[in-house]
Scaffold this motif. Structure first.
Motif, PDB file in Angstrom:
ATOM      1  N   LEU A  55       0.758  -1.192  -0.060  1.00 32.35           N
ATOM      2  CA  LEU A  55      -0.068  -0.131  -0.181  1.00 32.35           C
ATOM      3  C   LEU A  55       0.885   1.330  -0.135  1.00 32.35           C
ATOM      4  O   LEU A  55       0.593   2.114  -0.695  1.00 32.35           O
ATOM      5  CB  LEU A  55      -0.999   0.061   1.242  1.00 32.35           C
ATOM      6  CG  LEU A  55      -1.946   1.370   1.100  1.00 32.35           C
ATOM      7  CD1 LEU A  55      -3.171   0.658   0.504  1.00 32.35           C
ATOM      8  CD2 LEU A  55      -2.108   1.947   2.414  1.00 32.35           C
ATOM      9  N   LEU A  56       1.992   1.383   0.857  1.00 32.96           N
ATOM     10  CA  LEU A  56       2.797   2.704   0.941  1.00 32.96           C
ATOM     11  C   LEU A  56       3.398   2.737  -0.542  1.00 32.96           C
ATOM     12  O   LEU A  56       3.628   3.656  -0.944  1.00 32.96           O
ATOM     13  CB  LEU A  56       3.707   2.282   2.162  1.00 32.96           C
ATOM     14  CG  LEU A  56       3.238   2.578   3.337  1.00 32.96           C
ATOM     15  CD1 LEU A  56       4.346   1.981   4.487  1.00 32.96           C
ATOM     16  CD2 LEU A  56       2.870   4.064   3.625  1.00 32.96           C
ATOM     17  N   MET A  57       3.853   1.617  -1.155  1.00 33.48           N
ATOM     18  CA  MET A  57       4.689   1.913  -2.433  1.00 33.48           C
ATOM     19  C   MET A  57       3.494   2.412  -3.444  1.00 33.48           C
ATOM     20  O   MET A  57       4.143   3.273  -4.304  1.00 33.48           O
ATOM     21  CB  MET A  57       5.229   0.620  -2.890  1.00 33.48           C
ATOM     22  CG  MET A  57       6.222   0.074  -1.920  1.00 33.48           C
ATOM     23  SD  MET A  57       7.664   1.179  -1.988  1.00 33.48           S
ATOM     24  CE  MET A  57       8.523   1.104  -3.546  1.00 33.48           C
ATOM     25  N   VAL A  58       2.427   2.135  -3.661  1.00 35.50           N
ATOM     26  CA  VAL A  58       1.297   2.663  -4.320  1.00 35.50           C
ATOM     27  C   VAL A  58       1.017   4.040  -3.695  1.00 35.50           C
ATOM     28  O   VAL A  58       1.074   4.939  -4.848  1.00 35.50           O
ATOM     29  CB  VAL A  58      -0.219   1.819  -3.917  1.00 35.50           C
ATOM     30  CG1 VAL A  58      -1.268   2.484  -4.937  1.00 35.50           C
ATOM     31  CG2 VAL A  58       0.152   0.331  -4.756  1.00 35.50           C
ATOM     32  N   LEU A  59       1.106   4.443  -2.802  1.00 31.29           N
ATOM     33  CA  LEU A  59       0.827   5.714  -2.221  1.00 31.29           C
ATOM     34  C   LEU A  59       1.855   6.844  -2.712  1.00 31.29           C
ATOM     35  O   LEU A  59       1.826   7.759  -3.118  1.00 31.29           O
ATOM     36  CB  LEU A  59       0.516   5.827  -0.825  1.00 31.29           C
ATOM     37  CG  LEU A  59      -0.637   5.356  -0.271  1.00 31.29           C
ATOM     38  CD1 LEU A  59      -0.444   5.352   1.323  1.00 31.29           C
ATOM     39  CD2 LEU A  59      -1.910   6.073  -0.599  1.00 31.29           C
ATOM     40  N   VAL A  60       3.203   6.089  -2.690  1.00 36.68           N
ATOM     41  CA  VAL A  60       4.172   7.350  -2.866  1.00 36.68           C
ATOM     42  C   VAL A  60       4.856   7.127  -4.265  1.00 36.68           C
ATOM     43  O   VAL A  60       5.547   7.611  -4.623  1.00 36.68           O
ATOM     44  CB  VAL A  60       5.328   7.003  -1.940  1.00 36.68           C
ATOM     45  CG1 VAL A  60       4.837   7.393  -0.417  1.00 36.68           C
ATOM     46  CG2 VAL A  60       6.110   5.623  -1.903  1.00 36.68           C
ATOM     47  N   ARG A  61       4.380   5.808  -5.065  1.00 32.18           N
ATOM     48  CA  ARG A  61       4.680   5.577  -6.372  1.00 32.18           C
ATOM     49  C   ARG A  61       6.086   5.488  -6.623  1.00 32.18           C
ATOM     50  O   ARG A  61       6.894   5.784  -7.283  1.00 32.18           O
ATOM     51  CB  ARG A  61       4.292   6.824  -7.333  1.00 32.18           C
ATOM     52  CG  ARG A  61       2.677   6.797  -7.341  1.00 32.18           C
ATOM     53  CD  ARG A  61       2.177   7.971  -8.421  1.00 32.18           C
ATOM     54  NE  ARG A  61       0.837   8.273  -8.362  1.00 32.18           N
ATOM     55  CZ  ARG A  61      -0.043   8.962  -7.679  1.00 32.18           C
ATOM     56  NH1 ARG A  61       0.877   9.384  -6.498  1.00 32.18           N
ATOM     57  NH2 ARG A  61      -1.108   8.869  -7.642  1.00 32.18           N
ATOM     58  N   ALA A  62       6.770   4.569  -5.512  1.00 29.77           N
ATOM     59  CA  ALA A  62       8.060   4.530  -5.437  1.00 29.77           C
ATOM     60  C   ALA A  62       9.099   5.528  -5.738  1.00 29.77           C
ATOM     61  O   ALA A  62      10.033   5.488  -6.462  1.00 29.77           O
ATOM     62  CB  ALA A  62       8.371   3.257  -6.544  1.00 29.77           C
ATOM     63  N   ARG A  63       8.920   6.758  -5.104  1.00 27.34           N
ATOM     64  CA  ARG A  63       9.831   7.848  -5.393  1.00 27.34           C
ATOM     65  C   ARG A  63      10.940   7.979  -4.648  1.00 27.34           C
ATOM     66  O   ARG A  63      11.754   8.557  -4.831  1.00 27.34           O
ATOM     67  CB  ARG A  63       8.805   9.069  -5.034  1.00 27.34           C
ATOM     68  CG  ARG A  63       7.660   9.334  -5.764  1.00 27.34           C
ATOM     69  CD  ARG A  63       7.068  10.634  -5.201  1.00 27.34           C
ATOM     70  NE  ARG A  63       6.221  10.239  -4.056  1.00 27.34           N
ATOM     71  CZ  ARG A  63       5.485  10.967  -3.571  1.00 27.34           C
ATOM     72  NH1 ARG A  63       5.119  12.536  -4.048  1.00 27.34           N
ATOM     73  NH2 ARG A  63       4.872  11.139  -2.312  1.00 27.34           N
ATOM     74  N   ALA A  64      11.106   7.072  -3.643  1.00 28.88           N
ATOM     75  CA  ALA A  64      12.340   7.103  -2.645  1.00 28.88           C
ATOM     76  C   ALA A  64      13.280   5.518  -3.146  1.00 28.88           C
ATOM     77  O   ALA A  64      12.776   4.755  -3.544  1.00 28.88           O
ATOM     78  CB  ALA A  64      12.014   6.666  -1.288  1.00 28.88           C
ATOM     79  N   LEU A 215      -4.227  -0.733   6.314  1.00 33.87           N
ATOM     80  CA  LEU A 215      -4.961   0.442   6.754  1.00 33.87           C
ATOM     81  C   LEU A 215      -4.134   0.783   8.003  1.00 33.87           C
ATOM     82  O   LEU A 215      -3.867   2.191   7.769  1.00 33.87           O
ATOM     83  CB  LEU A 215      -6.467  -0.069   7.070  1.00 33.87           C
ATOM     84  CG  LEU A 215      -7.184  -0.514   5.923  1.00 33.87           C
ATOM     85  CD1 LEU A 215      -8.597  -0.961   6.241  1.00 33.87           C
ATOM     86  CD2 LEU A 215      -7.123   0.386   4.855  1.00 33.87           C
ATOM     87  N   ALA A 216      -4.161   0.247   8.957  1.00 32.60           N
ATOM     88  CA  ALA A 216      -3.695   0.896  10.561  1.00 32.60           C
ATOM     89  C   ALA A 216      -2.192   1.410  10.314  1.00 32.60           C
ATOM     90  O   ALA A 216      -1.918   2.324  10.812  1.00 32.60           O
ATOM     91  CB  ALA A 216      -3.916  -0.107  11.526  1.00 32.60           C
ATOM     92  N   SER A 217      -1.387   0.536   9.353  1.00 32.87           N
ATOM     93  CA  SER A 217      -0.165   0.939   9.304  1.00 32.87           C
ATOM     94  C   SER A 217       0.152   1.597   8.118  1.00 32.87           C
ATOM     95  O   SER A 217       0.576   2.988   8.444  1.00 32.87           O
ATOM     96  CB  SER A 217       0.988  -0.130   9.274  1.00 32.87           C
ATOM     97  OG  SER A 217       0.804  -0.985  10.515  1.00 32.87           O
ATOM     98  N   GLY A 218      -0.240   1.328   6.986  1.00 28.47           N
ATOM     99  CA  GLY A 218      -0.122   2.139   5.955  1.00 28.47           C
ATOM    100  C   GLY A 218      -0.651   3.208   5.625  1.00 28.47           C
ATOM    101  O   GLY A 218      -0.107   4.489   5.592  1.00 28.47           O
ATOM    102  N   LEU A 219      -1.897   3.342   5.877  1.00 28.25           N
ATOM    103  CA  LEU A 219      -2.717   4.606   5.675  1.00 28.25           C
ATOM    104  C   LEU A 219      -2.593   5.531   6.905  1.00 28.25           C
ATOM    105  O   LEU A 219      -2.463   6.637   6.844  1.00 28.25           O
ATOM    106  CB  LEU A 219      -4.268   4.371   5.396  1.00 28.25           C
ATOM    107  CG  LEU A 219      -4.631   3.703   4.041  1.00 28.25           C
ATOM    108  CD1 LEU A 219      -6.170   3.760   4.001  1.00 28.25           C
ATOM    109  CD2 LEU A 219      -4.218   5.083   2.970  1.00 28.25           C
ATOM    110  N   GLY A 220      -2.506   4.796   8.234  1.00 27.54           N
ATOM    111  CA  GLY A 220      -2.051   5.584   9.373  1.00 27.54           C
ATOM    112  C   GLY A 220      -0.937   6.309   9.237  1.00 27.54           C
ATOM    113  O   GLY A 220      -0.823   7.629   9.604  1.00 27.54           O
TER     114      GLY A 220
END
Length: 293
Positions: A55-64, A215-220
């Motif tokens: 989920l985090l990689m989708v959110l940031v689109r692998a910018r790091a 949800l609790a970790s990624g979106l949180g």
């Protein structure tokens, strides 16, 4: 998400901050429900890391970039937090685990400030001492009221891991993309550990772990890192002190976990001490001291 918060109304900001703290507390409750129901803690931790990474990689689109200075330290401390957290909830109640976790996180960050030779006001020393006394009250062996020492130590290790991760994150230029990269690199070793040491995971446990990770970790975490620039440091610190209280309420409502007098006393000492340590000392004339940091 950032665009929606460019000029947040104070009421909206408070509501989003409360939502982030509920997400943090939900990790404790979801983990406890799954592990108490028979889900293997290692399997839960692995699925949590993998789903959070996706989920985090989708959110940031692998910018790091995945390979960067200090990345190994971030991956190791994140893994220590996630697996220490999961293993501890084999025996600890949701609120009790959250209290130990956040107490140890703050103690770790306090020690980090000392090692970095940052000035520590006397008020912060007093607050840290009171919080440490609260943890001692909670963990001191005393019949059935005492928590399991191995599991308490596992949660203390998780607190150490998250504290070290947070100290490193304070220097991050782009904390959310870097967190996504750390999750992505921690996921494959977690999967290997799961395959080597753990049995399969039941469907209910897998769903709870995915909810915890995505949800609790990624979106949180995404919400938290969006809110942080809009919060005073003291506000951010005090807000996190509500997590053990929310987790305790969740454990009582969903798992019928008791709230003992011993826990209540320890919570009062830990949360009160941490709140005191976050206050800016007043200089002469009632102004905040310039050395409060």
């Amino acid at each position: 998400m950032s665009a929606a918060l460019s000029r947040p109304h104070p009421g909206r900001l408070a509501a989003l901050l409360a939502l982030a703290m509920i997400a943090f507390a939900a990790n404790s409750v979801l983990n406890r429900i799954a592990v108490a129901g028979g889900t293997d803690p290692v399997a839960f931790g692995a699925v949590r890391l993998i789903s959070g990474a996706l989920l985090l990689m989708v959110l940031v689109r692998a910018r790091a970039p995945l390979i960067a200075p200090g990345r190994t330290r971030g991956v190791l401390t994140l893994s220590l937090y996630v697996f220490g957290f999961s293993l501890a909830y084999a025996a600890l109640d949701a609120g009790l685990g959250a209290l130990i976790l956040f107490g140890c996180v703050q103690i770790t960050m306090f020690a980090g400030a000392l090692l970095a030779r940052q000035p520590v006001p006397r008020l912060h020393w007093l607050g840290a001492a009171i919080a440490l006394l609260g943890l001692a009250v909670l963990l001191w062996p005393s019949g059935a009221a005492a928590p399991s020492l191995p599991h308490a130590l596992s949660m203390a290790a998780a607190g150490l891991g998250w504290g070290l991760y947070s100290l490193a994150g304070r220097r991050a230029a782009n904390p959310l993309p870097e967190t996504a990269a750390n999750f992505a690199l921690a996921a494959p070793p977690a999967l290997l550990l799961w395959l080597l040491l753990s049995p399969g995971i039941d469907p209910a446990g897998a769903v709870l772990a995915a909810l915890s990770g995505a949800l609790a970790s990624g979106l949180g975490y995404a919400l938290w890192y969006t809110l942080l620039p809009r919060l005073a440091a003291t506000t951010a610190g005090v807000a996190q002190l509500t997590v053990p209280v929310i987790a305790t309420a969740g454990g009582a409502l969903l798992l019928s976990e008791p709230v003992t007098a011993r826990f209540a006393l320890a919570a009062l000492l830990v949360l009160g001490g941490l709140a005191l340590s976050l206050r800016k000392p007043q200089g002469r004339g009632g102004r905040p001291s310039q050395t409060s940091g």
